[in-house]
Design a protein around this motif. Sequence first.
Motif, mmCIF file in Angstrom:
data_model
loop_
_atom_site.group_PDB
_atom_site.id
_atom_site.type_symbol
_atom_site.label_atom_id
_atom_site.label_comp_id
_atom_site.label_asym_id
_atom_site.label_seq_id
_atom_site.Cartn_x
_atom_site.Cartn_y
_atom_site.Cartn_z
ATOM 1 N N ILE A 229 32.657 52.363 27.144
ATOM 2 C CA ILE A 229 31.410 51.680 26.833
ATOM 3 C C ILE A 229 30.217 52.616 27.016
ATOM 4 C CG2 ILE A 229 30.664 50.680 29.035
ATOM 5 C CD1 ILE A 229 30.988 47.984 27.118
ATOM 6 N N GLY A 268 39.147 37.319 29.437
ATOM 7 C CA GLY A 268 38.260 37.912 30.429
ATOM 8 C C GLY A 268 39.024 38.800 31.393
ATOM 9 N N ILE A 271 39.985 42.080 29.804
ATOM 10 C CA ILE A 271 38.920 43.088 29.750
ATOM 11 C C ILE A 271 38.820 43.798 31.088
ATOM 12 C CG2 ILE A 271 36.450 43.457 29.447
ATOM 13 C CD1 ILE A 271 36.356 41.053 27.710
ATOM 14 N N LEU A 272 38.817 43.013 32.173
ATOM 15 C CA LEU A 272 38.657 43.614 33.493
ATOM 16 C C LEU A 272 39.822 44.544 33.801
ATOM 17 C CD1 LEU A 272 37.263 40.620 35.532
ATOM 18 C CD2 LEU A 272 36.059 42.609 34.674
ATOM 19 N N VAL A 279 39.478 53.353 33.990
ATOM 20 C CA VAL A 279 38.776 54.073 35.049
ATOM 21 C C VAL A 279 39.769 54.847 35.906
ATOM 22 C CG1 VAL A 279 37.483 53.777 37.175
ATOM 23 C CG2 VAL A 279 36.790 52.538 35.133
ATOM 24 N N ARG A 283 40.126 58.884 36.404
ATOM 25 C CA ARG A 283 40.017 59.492 37.721
ATOM 26 C C ARG A 283 41.186 60.457 37.948
ATOM 27 N NH1 ARG A 283 39.014 55.172 42.244
ATOM 28 N NH2 ARG A 283 37.309 54.437 40.943
ATOM 29 N N ILE B 63 23.316 45.756 34.812
ATOM 30 C CA ILE B 63 22.847 44.554 34.138
ATOM 31 C C ILE B 63 23.819 43.451 34.523
ATOM 32 C CG2 ILE B 63 24.184 44.723 32.008
ATOM 33 C CD1 ILE B 63 21.497 44.040 30.581
ATOM 34 N N ILE B 117 33.835 44.998 41.861
ATOM 35 C CA ILE B 117 34.420 45.686 40.704
ATOM 36 C C ILE B 117 33.545 46.876 40.310
ATOM 37 C CG2 ILE B 117 34.992 45.470 38.257
ATOM 38 C CD1 ILE B 117 35.760 42.615 38.774
ATOM 39 N N LYS B 120 33.404 49.505 43.712
ATOM 40 C CA LYS B 120 34.660 50.108 44.157
ATOM 41 C C LYS B 120 35.451 50.701 43.000
ATOM 42 C CE LYS B 120 34.253 48.713 48.467
ATOM 43 N NZ LYS B 120 33.668 49.642 49.430
ATOM 44 N N LEU B 121 35.571 49.912 41.909
ATOM 45 C CA LEU B 121 36.379 50.398 40.789
ATOM 46 C C LEU B 121 35.567 51.296 39.874
ATOM 47 C CD1 LEU B 121 38.500 47.317 39.685
ATOM 48 C CD2 LEU B 121 39.279 49.403 40.776
ATOM 49 N N LYS B 122 34.233 51.315 40.072
ATOM 50 C CA LYS B 122 33.338 52.118 39.246
ATOM 51 C C LYS B 122 33.431 51.755 37.767
ATOM 52 C CE LYS B 122 32.530 55.515 42.564
ATOM 53 N NZ LYS B 122 32.643 54.500 43.635
ATOM 54 N N VAL B 123 33.589 50.471 37.491
ATOM 55 C CA VAL B 123 33.548 50.004 36.106
ATOM 56 C C VAL B 123 32.078 49.846 35.721
ATOM 57 C CG1 VAL B 123 34.104 48.078 34.590
ATOM 58 C CG2 VAL B 123 35.728 48.796 36.322
ATOM 59 N N THR B 124 31.746 50.211 34.461
ATOM 60 C CA THR B 124 30.367 50.073 34.007
ATOM 61 C C THR B 124 29.906 48.622 34.155
ATOM 62 O OG1 THR B 124 31.276 51.357 32.234
ATOM 63 C CG2 THR B 124 28.923 51.024 32.205
ATOM 64 N N ILE B 126 27.911 46.723 32.474
ATOM 65 C CA ILE B 126 27.938 45.915 31.250
ATOM 66 C C ILE B 126 29.335 45.388 31.006
ATOM 67 C CG2 ILE B 126 27.734 45.989 28.752
ATOM 68 C CD1 ILE B 126 25.514 47.880 28.953
ATOM 69 N N LEU B 127 30.303 46.286 31.124
ATOM 70 C CA LEU B 127 31.685 45.920 30.836
ATOM 71 C C LEU B 127 32.186 44.913 31.853
ATOM 72 C CD1 LEU B 127 33.903 46.444 29.021
ATOM 73 C CD2 LEU B 127 34.544 48.438 30.305
ATOM 74 N N CYS B 128 31.914 45.195 33.129
ATOM 75 C CA CYS B 128 32.401 44.321 34.196
ATOM 76 C C CYS B 128 31.845 42.917 34.024
ATOM 77 C CB CYS B 128 32.007 44.882 35.554
ATOM 78 S SG CYS B 128 32.120 43.684 36.865
ATOM 79 N N LEU B 130 30.583 41.591 31.440
ATOM 80 C CA LEU B 130 31.090 40.997 30.198
ATOM 81 C C LEU B 130 32.424 40.304 30.460
ATOM 82 C CD1 LEU B 130 29.998 41.352 27.235
ATOM 83 C CD2 LEU B 130 31.824 42.976 26.932
ATOM 84 N N GLY B 131 33.283 41.014 31.182
ATOM 85 C CA GLY B 131 34.591 40.438 31.510
ATOM 86 C C GLY B 131 34.458 39.238 32.419
ATOM 87 N N THR B 132 33.640 39.368 33.485
ATOM 88 C CA THR B 132 33.530 38.237 34.405
ATOM 89 C C THR B 132 32.828 37.065 33.741
ATOM 90 O OG1 THR B 132 31.556 39.242 35.334
ATOM 91 C CG2 THR B 132 33.596 39.575 36.529
#
Lengths: 287, 335
Positions: A229, A268, A271-272, A279, A283, B63, B117, B120-124, B126-128, B130-132
């Motif tokens: 993204i 949902g 996606i997560l 990620v 890494r 965001i 998320i 810790k997981l370093k997910v962007t 926006i993406l996180c 969006l999913g939640t």
Amino acid sequence: MARASVVTGLFALGVFTILAAGGIDVSFPAIGAVAMYSMTKLVLEVAPGMPVWVILLCGIGIGAVFGAVNGILVNSLRVPALIVTIGTQYFFRGLLLVFVGTVWLMEIPPQMVAFGTWSLLEVKAGNGVTVSLPMYFLAFPVAALLTWYLFNRTLMGRAIFATGGNADVAARLGYNLRKVHVFAFSFAGGLAGLAGIIQASANRMANPFDFAGTEIGVIAAVVLGGARITGGTGSVLGTVAGVLLVTVVNNVLVLVGIPSTWQRVVVGAFILIAAGFFVLRDRKQSI
Amino acid sequence: MRLDPNFVTLSVLVALLLAVGGWVSGGTYLSPFNLQSMAMQLPEIGFLAIGVMLAMCAGNGGIDLSGIANANMSGVASGIFTVAFFDAAQQPVVFTAVFAMGCMIVGTLGGVLNGLIISKLKVTPILCTLGTQMLFTGVAVVLSGGRSVAVGAHDPLYSIGNGTALGVPIGFLIFVGVVILLGVVLKFTRYGVRLMLTGANPKAAVFSGFPISRILTTTYAISGLLAGMAGVVIAARNVNVKWDYGTSYLLVAILIAVMAGVRPEGGYGRVVNVMLSAIVLQLLTSLLNFMGMSNFVRDLAWGLLLLCFLAVGRFAVIDRIVATLPSARSPRAPS
């Protein structure tokens, strides 16, 4: 099922292009709706004899123009594309509803109906139902091929990836960022316009409120396909796979008997999980 | 004290809109009834906009897209729980307290999930989110089976959304209270200052030894808590809670935050300005209603407004850099 994936697929290719350039576009449903509705209305009222390929081209053209507006704004305002396209999404749909019309067009031009039902091949299923694969389905693979060609064989594709990876570096390397932005957004807009026309032909009506709320699902499909993204990566093949995956998941969930209420939870969670997976993979590679 | 240009612009806009409204409608726009009804509609979207602002301030493309979904989920979850275990007619005060607490707890949990998320997981972000967002909406659908959950119109819950104290809607009073509290927290506590510094320069923050993941988690948790509060107000105002309430709120909340001069890249934002810009939007919407415009004109106006504010922000930024040279890029403490 193949039919369901065409419109999503065209949108997804557009979103993928924007993502590769380092932005997020949420205005494509509005662009699709504008192209679909205003073209249908134009053909009905002004030029009833317009051949279908002209309609398609005009739809693409309208989409591209609106996309270019996005591109210019993103480039000149220097704010995240997400925020700009949220604004233009309201703006485009507002334009459509205020100045063009709000009534559902239940009667669409005959040449569009013909286009929507023109079948590529027909298979008689065992129970006597004819299953036809409509011609417009070809639009998805053709658009996918075109996008693939764009990204892998042309300078512009390289420029888009470079801009998405690191805009400052790309600018210093001599890429014209304005050109790249405008091109990427027009390309996405054109695809959205095409998707709009196909949607109207397939459903045999033009609804100005159509597509509202589809943006999240499409972005999800693209991200599932591996496009990061933050831009600069991803592949057309991955995007196609993502679209098919989401379509299949939606259908299979129903077939398997999981209640439709669970669908959003599953998508949902998908996606997560996908985000977490990418990620972790990144890494590992960096170590 | 130096005047904040955003604050001034928004205040002028509020005054201008009130004046134009009064003139166009011949006074009814300024009647206590209309002012009350506008103030009643404000809190739910205001809470969500502050959540978006906090997430943006945290920087790194922060965001929060899951706000309204989180609000609906907390309203639905808490509503089902409370209705099942407490009788609103028998013990209205307990009912209200449990419902409100439930909303805020669920909302905060949703926010903590986002924060974990992301940090810790370093997910962007926006993406996180969006999913939640999908996840929360989905949970709300599953819990309620897609139907709306009737919370009922019992005082004191009902009065949070519809009652007034001294002529001012109670929901609005709560909102103002939260704005003041958060303003103080952001300006005077260590957390607030660190949040802004992290947003202004994440790398410097890491090297200064800030507990980044704790800051991020706290920020998204507060955003979730605010979403839970929005859930309470929505339930109180509408008697029902449903999973698909306010689908346009997500974008409106971002619009309000951007109008308030919150920098999308992080490091700057003031809660007062968010409140003012929510008021501006509400005034404009009501004004268009008064002038007999359709909702479609409203959408058009919102889109244009957002683009205009982006343009204004861009050129003001240029002026500021030209005027005060690179040293001006340090973040100013918000209030």
